[in-house]
Design an enzyme around this catalytic site. Sequence first.
Site, PDB file in Angstrom:
ATOM      1  N   ASP A 149      -2.739   7.677   3.206  1.00 36.04           N
ATOM      2  CA  ASP A 149      -1.840   8.175   2.154  1.00 36.04           C
ATOM      3  C   ASP A 149      -1.482   9.628   2.478  1.00 36.04           C
ATOM      4  OD1 ASP A 149      -4.873   8.316   0.380  1.00 36.04           O
ATOM      5  OD2 ASP A 149      -3.741  10.124   0.904  1.00 36.04           O
ATOM      6  N   ARG A 177       0.842  -1.209   0.000  1.00 38.09           N
ATOM      7  CA  ARG A 177       0.000   0.000   0.000  1.00 38.09           C
ATOM      8  C   ARG A 177       0.871   1.249   0.000  1.00 38.09           C
ATOM      9  NH1 ARG A 177      -4.274   0.333   4.272  1.00 38.09           N
ATOM     10  NH2 ARG A 177      -5.011   1.990   2.894  1.00 38.09           N
ATOM     11  N   GLN A 181      -9.240   9.999   7.428  1.00 38.50           N
ATOM     12  CA  GLN A 181      -9.102   8.586   7.802  1.00 38.50           C
ATOM     13  C   GLN A 181      -8.047   7.928   6.924  1.00 38.50           C
ATOM     14  OE1 GLN A 181     -13.325   6.798   8.718  1.00 38.50           O
ATOM     15  NE2 GLN A 181     -13.542   8.289   7.074  1.00 38.50           N
ATOM     16  N   ASN A 182      -7.651   8.635   5.867  1.00 40.55           N
ATOM     17  CA  ASN A 182      -6.729   8.053   4.890  1.00 40.55           C
ATOM     18  C   ASN A 182      -5.309   8.053   5.436  1.00 40.55           C
ATOM     19  OD1 ASN A 182      -8.962   7.894   3.266  1.00 40.55           O
ATOM     20  ND2 ASN A 182      -8.468   9.716   2.060  1.00 40.55           N
ATOM     21  N   HIS A 208      -6.038   7.950  11.504  1.00 45.98           N
ATOM     22  CA  HIS A 208      -5.726   6.510  11.401  1.00 45.98           C
ATOM     23  C   HIS A 208      -4.252   6.261  11.122  1.00 45.98           C
ATOM     24  CE1 HIS A 208     -10.173   5.350  10.423  1.00 45.98           C
ATOM     25  NE2 HIS A 208      -9.985   5.677  11.683  1.00 45.98           N
ATOM     26  N   SER A 229     -17.728   5.890   3.795  1.00 45.44           N
ATOM     27  CA  SER A 229     -18.979   5.104   3.798  1.00 45.44           C
ATOM     28  C   SER A 229     -19.714   5.194   5.133  1.00 45.44           C
ATOM     29  CB  SER A 229     -18.665   3.632   3.493  1.00 45.44           C
ATOM     30  OG  SER A 229     -17.853   3.091   4.538  1.00 45.44           O
ATOM     31  N   LEU A 240     -19.724   9.179  -3.530  1.00 40.47           N
ATOM     32  CA  LEU A 240     -20.272   8.660  -4.796  1.00 40.47           C
ATOM     33  C   LEU A 240     -21.625   7.993  -4.581  1.00 40.47           C
ATOM     34  CD1 LEU A 240     -19.654   8.276  -7.802  1.00 40.47           C
ATOM     35  CD2 LEU A 240     -18.560   6.092  -7.224  1.00 40.47           C
ATOM     36  N   GLU A 241     -21.698   7.201  -3.473  1.00 42.97           N
ATOM     37  CA  GLU A 241     -22.992   6.570  -3.140  1.00 42.97           C
ATOM     38  C   GLU A 241     -23.396   7.005  -1.742  1.00 42.97           C
ATOM     39  OE1 GLU A 241     -20.571   3.055  -5.178  1.00 42.97           O
ATOM     40  OE2 GLU A 241     -20.569   3.551  -3.058  1.00 42.97           O
TER      41      GLU A 241
END
Length: 230
Positions: A92, A57, A89-90, A106, A174, A199-200
Site C-alpha cells: 500500500d 486490494r 514489505q507493504n 515487495h 510476523s 501485536l503478538e
Amino acid sequence: MTDRIVILTGAGLSAESGLDTFRSAGGVWSQVRLEDVATPEAFARDPARVHAFYNARRQGAAAVDPNAAHKALARLQKNHPGAVTIVTQNVDSLHEAAGAQVIHMHGQLDQALCAACNHRWPAPIEMQPHQTCPNCGQQTTRPDIVWFGEIPYHMERIDAVLSDATLFAAIGTSGQVYPAAGFVEIAAAAGARTIELTLEPSAVSQLFDETDHRKATEAVPAWVDRLLAG
Ligand code: APR
C-alpha cells in the site's frame, strides 16, 4: 539522536487503517491460497484471477488513510533527515500518504510493470489481462508486486543500510517471510540495538533486544516520542 535507524514494516502497521494482514486470524491467506494469486505460475495460469485479486486490494488500499503509527514514523524521519530508513514489505502507499519516504521491497499496488521491458507506470485502479505496455507495445503488463519465488527489490541498498544501522526496529510483521525476517540478524551482527513492535510475538521475537507487543497505534508513537526526547 545520532542513531542510524532502519525500520522494517509489515501488514500489521496498516491493520488499524482497515487493511487485512496476511496471517492473523481471518487474514488474506485464510481467504485465498497464495499459490493461486501470488506466484508467477498463478499469473501465467490465470492472469484474470490474479489481476482481480490485486484490483480488489488496490481499491481497498486507495480507500483508507494512514494511521497514527504511519504518521509517527514520518515524524521521526522528518526530525532526523537521512538517519531513518524505512523498508516496507507493504504494497500500500500509506507510508507515503503520511509523508514518509520508503523502500518498497515487495513492490507497490499503484504501479504497473511490463515483464518484457521493465517499464513502470501508475497502475489503473482496474488492471486487465494482456494490457499493452505503453513503452514497448507488448502485451506483457503485470502488477508491480514481488511474488513468492521472485527476488525482492532493492536488496543491495537494504543490506547496506542494515550493515550500518545502530538501531533496527521491526513493526507489524510476523517474521515468517525471508529475507525480511532475517534483517534483525544482519543488524544485530553489525552491532545495532533491536526492537520488535508487533501485536503478538513474531517467529523471530527471541532475536530482538526489546519487544513491545501492543497495537501499532499505541506502541509506535510512544517509541518515536522516546527516541525524539532522547
Ligand atoms: N498493530 C501491530 N501489529 C499488528 C497489528 C496491529 N494492530 N495487527 C496485527 N499485527 C501483527 C501480527 O501480530 C503479525 O505479527 O502484524 C503481523 C502481520 O503478519 P503477516 O500477516 O504475516 O504480515 P507480514 O509479516 O507483513 O507478511 C510478510 O508475507 O504474504 C507475504 O508479501 C506478503 O509482505 C507480506 C509478507
